[in-house]
Write an enzyme that holds these catalytic residues in place. Structure first.
Site, PDB file in Angstrom:
ATOM      1  N   THR A  74       0.851  -1.182   0.000  1.00 32.04           N
ATOM      2  CA  THR A  74       0.000   0.000   0.000  1.00 32.04           C
ATOM      3  C   THR A  74       0.887   1.231   0.000  1.00 32.04           C
ATOM      4  O   THR A  74       2.123   1.118  -0.136  1.00 32.04           O
ATOM      5  CB  THR A  74      -1.032  -0.053   1.156  1.00 32.04           C
ATOM      6  OG1 THR A  74      -1.881   1.096   1.032  1.00 32.04           O
ATOM      7  CG2 THR A  74      -0.374  -0.040   2.529  1.00 32.04           C
ATOM      8  N   LYS A  78       3.421   1.166  -3.914  1.00 33.48           N
ATOM      9  CA  LYS A  78       2.837   0.476  -5.065  1.00 33.48           C
ATOM     10  C   LYS A  78       3.608   0.697  -6.368  1.00 33.48           C
ATOM     11  O   LYS A  78       3.577  -0.152  -7.254  1.00 33.48           O
ATOM     12  CB  LYS A  78       1.372   0.909  -5.250  1.00 33.48           C
ATOM     13  CG  LYS A  78       0.447   0.371  -4.158  1.00 33.48           C
ATOM     14  CD  LYS A  78      -1.003   0.681  -4.460  1.00 33.48           C
ATOM     15  CE  LYS A  78      -1.888   0.200  -3.307  1.00 33.48           C
ATOM     16  NZ  LYS A  78      -3.299   0.208  -3.642  1.00 33.48           N
ATOM     17  N   ASN A  99      -0.126  -4.061  -6.188  1.00 34.44           N
ATOM     18  CA  ASN A  99      -0.538  -4.188  -4.784  1.00 34.44           C
ATOM     19  C   ASN A  99      -0.359  -5.612  -4.261  1.00 34.44           C
ATOM     20  O   ASN A  99      -0.554  -5.856  -3.073  1.00 34.44           O
ATOM     21  CB  ASN A  99      -1.992  -3.729  -4.579  1.00 34.44           C
ATOM     22  CG  ASN A  99      -2.971  -4.793  -5.024  1.00 34.44           C
ATOM     23  OD1 ASN A  99      -2.760  -5.435  -6.047  1.00 34.44           O
ATOM     24  ND2 ASN A  99      -4.007  -5.001  -4.243  1.00 34.44           N
ATOM     25  N   GLY A 250     -16.371   1.392  -0.471  1.00 34.58           N
ATOM     26  CA  GLY A 250     -15.162   0.685  -0.862  1.00 34.58           C
ATOM     27  C   GLY A 250     -14.815  -0.560  -0.051  1.00 34.58           C
ATOM     28  O   GLY A 250     -13.802  -1.211  -0.329  1.00 34.58           O
TER      29      GLY A 250
END
Ligand SMILES: Nc1ncnc2c1ncn2[C@@H]1O[C@H](COP(=O)(O)OP(=O)(O)O)[C@@H](O)[C@H]1O
Ligand SMILES: O=C(O)C1=C[C@@H](OP(=O)(O)O)[C@@H](O)[C@H](O)C1
Ligand SMILES: [Mg+2]
Length: 459
Positions: A74, A78, A99, A250
Site C-alpha cells: 500500500t 505500489k 498491490n 469501498g
C-alpha cells in the site's frame, strides 16, 4: 498485528507467511481481513503488516523473498516496488501500480488486484458499464484504477476534479494504453444528465472530514454510485444519490482485492456467501469502532413498535458484532418471575411502565452490548436518557403492514389482544412520532440482513 522493520528482520516463520508493506500503516484492516479469508478456505497461515519506510523497501523485499509466500503493498510502495520485481501483469504495468506480489520459483511477480476488487464490486452489484456514461472523480491512484477498468470495458468515461490539468494528464496517459477507449475530461458543473455511473476515487468525504464531497449534486440520470471510501460507510456523495440509485462503498473492493490476492497465492476460489459474510463482519467491526470514536458509545439500542423486529434483529446483530445481547422484555420477565401479560393483568399498564423504568436504570451502565427494548420503553423521557448514556438509539422503522404480518400469529402482547387492528394503527401512528424524535437514527429494510446492513450504514 503490525511489525516494525526490526521485528520483521528477526521474524522466524513457522507457517506460510504473507505480509502487507506500507507507511504509515496503523489503520489497516488487512491482517484481520486475510485471517478471515484464510479461515474461510481452511488455510493455516500468518499475515501481518510491516511498517516499511520508503528507504527500507529494498531490504524489506529481500527479507520477504526469503520468509514470505507473497505480499500486499500500500501507500507509498505500489510504484516503488517495480524495481524489485521480475515480472508484472498487464494491468499492473499499465497502471504503474502493484498491490500484490507472489514469490514463485525464485521470482517475484507483481499484480494489481485493486482493479479486480473494483470490477468484482461492479459485478457483485450487477452493473455493466458498457456503453454507459461513467464519471470518475479524481485522478490519484484509485481513480486511475477505476477509470482504466471502466474505459477498458467500454464505458464512456469522464474524469472530473478540481484540477482539470491533472484530469487531462490521466486521460492522455490512459488513452495511450487504451487507444480504442472513449475517455475525456469534464468540469463538475457540466456533467451530462445522462450520466449513469458515478465513482469517487478522491478522499473527499472520508473520516474525519465526512461532509466533504467531490460533487455537490449528482446528474439526474445517476443509477449507481461507487465510493472507494468506506469510513464512513455511507459517504456524502452516496447520500446525494437519487432514491432509486444503488450505492456501494469501498469495503467490498477491499475484501475482493484481498480475496483475489489469495487466489493468486493459492488458487483459492471463494464462494459469494463467504465473501458476503466476511464483508458483514468487517462492516460490523467498523461500526463498533465508529460507535466509540465518533459517538463515545458502546451499545446499540433498538426501539420501535411491537413486532418491528427489535428482538429478532437485535439477537442477530449481537451475533454479527460478537457482543452480548439483552432483550429488555426477557430481562423484565426474569426479574419479576412473571410473564408480561400477567404483569399487565395484575398491575395494569402504568405498573408495568414503572417496572420498565426500574429496569432501564439497572441496565444503563452496561457496555458493549446490543439491547432490544420493549415497544413502549421510550415513552418516558427518563428511560430514553438512561439508554442513551452508553448507547446509540436506533429506531426500526418498520411499516405497519409488515408489523401486522409479523404479529399475525402472536398472542403474547397484551396491547394487541382481540380484534384491535384499527386501534393498533392509531397507536402505531402516535408512537411513530415518538420513536423518530427520540432515536438517533431511523432505519428500514425488508430482509433482516438488509436491516442489519442499514444499521451499520447508519453509524
Ligand atoms: N424483517 C423481518 N423479516 C421477516 N420476519 C421478521 C422481520 N422482522 C421481524 N420478523 C418476525 O416478526 C416477529 C416479531 O418480531 P420481534 O423481533 O419479536 O419484534 P419486536 O421485538 O420488535 O416486538 C418474529 O416472528 C420475527 O421473526
Ligand atoms: O409496545 C408496548 O407497549 C409493549 C411492547 C412489548 O415489547 P415488543 O415491542 O418487543 O413487542 C412489551 O414490552 C409489552 O407488551 C408492551
Ligand atoms: Mg421484542
Amino acid at each position: 498485528m503490525i511489525l516494525t522493520m526490526e521485528e520483521f528482520r528477526a521474524y522466524q516463520p513457522e507457517k506460510p507467511t504473507f505480509a502487507l508493506f506500507g507507511h504509515p500503516i496503523a489503520h489497516t484492516m488487512s491482517p484481520e481481513l486475510h485471517a478471515l479469508l484464510f479461515a474461510a478456505s481452511g488455510k493455516d497461515c500468518t499475515y501481518f503488516a510491516v511498517d516499511v519506510p520508503p528507504e527500507d523497501l529494498a531490504e524489506a523485499m529481500q527479507i520477504a523473498s526469503e520468509k514470505c509466500g507473497g505480499l500486499n503493498l500500500t501507500i507509498p510502495h505500489k510504484k516503488a516496488v517495480f524495481d524489485y520485481l521480475d515480472a508484472v501483469d498487464e494491468a499492473a504495468r499499465d497502471l504503474g501500480s502493484v498491490n500484490t506480489v507472489h514469490f514463485r520459483d525464485g521470482k517475484a511477480i507483481g499484480y494489481n488486484t485493486d482493479i479486480l476488487g473494483f470490477s468484482g464490486s461492479l459485478e457483485f452489484d450487477g452493473i455493466d458499464p458498457k456503453g454507459k456514461i461513467a464519471v470518475v472523480c479524481g485522478y490519484g491512484g484509485v481513480s486511475r484504477v477505476m477509470a482504466y477498468h471502466l474505459a477498458n470495458v467500454g464505458a464512456k468515461v469522464l474524469i472530473t476534479g478540481r484540477n482539470l490539468a491533472k484530469a487531462k494528464a490521466l486521460r492522455n496517459e490512459l488513452r495511450g494504453y487504451l487507444p480504442e477507449a472513449d475517455i475525456d475530461i469534464m468540469p463538475a458543473t457540466q456533467l451530462p444528465r445522462a450520466t449513469e455511473i458515478v465513482v469517487n476515487g478522491t478522499p473527499l468525504g472520508m473520516y474525519p472530514h465526512e461532509d466533504g464531497t467531490p460533487l455537490d449534486k449528482l446528474p439526474v440520470g445517476t443509477t449507481y454510485v461507487f465510493d472507494a471510501v468506506y469510513n464512513p460507510p455511507l459517504t456524502t456523495i452516496m447520500r446525494l444519490a437519487p432514491g432509486n440509485a444503488k450505492t456501494r462503498n469501498g469495503l467490498l473492493m477491499l475484501v475482493l482485492q484481498a480475496a483475489y490476492a489469495q487466489t493468486i497465492w493459492f488458487g483459492t476460489q471463494f464462494e459469494q456467501a463467504s465473501l458476503t459474510r466476511i464483508l458483514r463482519l468487517l462492516a460490523g467491526d467498523m461500526a463498533k469502532k465508529r460507535l466509540k470514536t465518533i459517538y463515545g458509545k458502546s451499545n446499540i439500542v433498538l426501539c420501535g413498535f411491537m413486532g418491528s423486529g427489535k428482538t429478532t434483529i437485535g439477537r442477530k446483530l449481537a451475533r454479527a458484532l460478537q457482543c452480548e445481547f439483552i432483550d429488555m422484555d426477557d430481562y423484565l420477565e426474569e426479574r419479576e418471575g412473571k410473564k408480561i401479560s400477567d404483569i399487565f393483568a395484575e398491575v395494569g399498564e402504568e405498573g408495568f411502565r414503572d417496572i420498565e423504568t426500574r429496569c432501564a436504570h439497572e441496565i444503563a451502565d452496561k457496555t458493549d452490548c446490543v439491547i432490544a427494548l420493549g415497544g413502549g420503553a421510550v415513552l418516558r423521557a427518563e428511560n430514553v436518557e438512561q439508554y442513551k448514556k452508553n448507547g446509540l438509539l436506533i429506531h426500526l422503522n418498520t411499516p405497519f403492514y409488515r408489523i401486522v404480518q409479523n404479529l399475525s400469529r402472536d398472542t403474547s402482547r397484551p396491547l394487541l389482544q382481540g380484534d384491535k387492528e384499527k386501534q393498533t394503527r392509531l397507536l402505531y401512528n402516535r408512537r411513530k412520532r415518538i420513536y423518530v424524535s427520540c432515536a438517533d437514527r431511523s432505519v428500514s429494510g425488508t430482509r433482516i440482513s438488509e436491516i442489519i446492513d442499514s444499521i451499520f450504514n447508519a453509524i
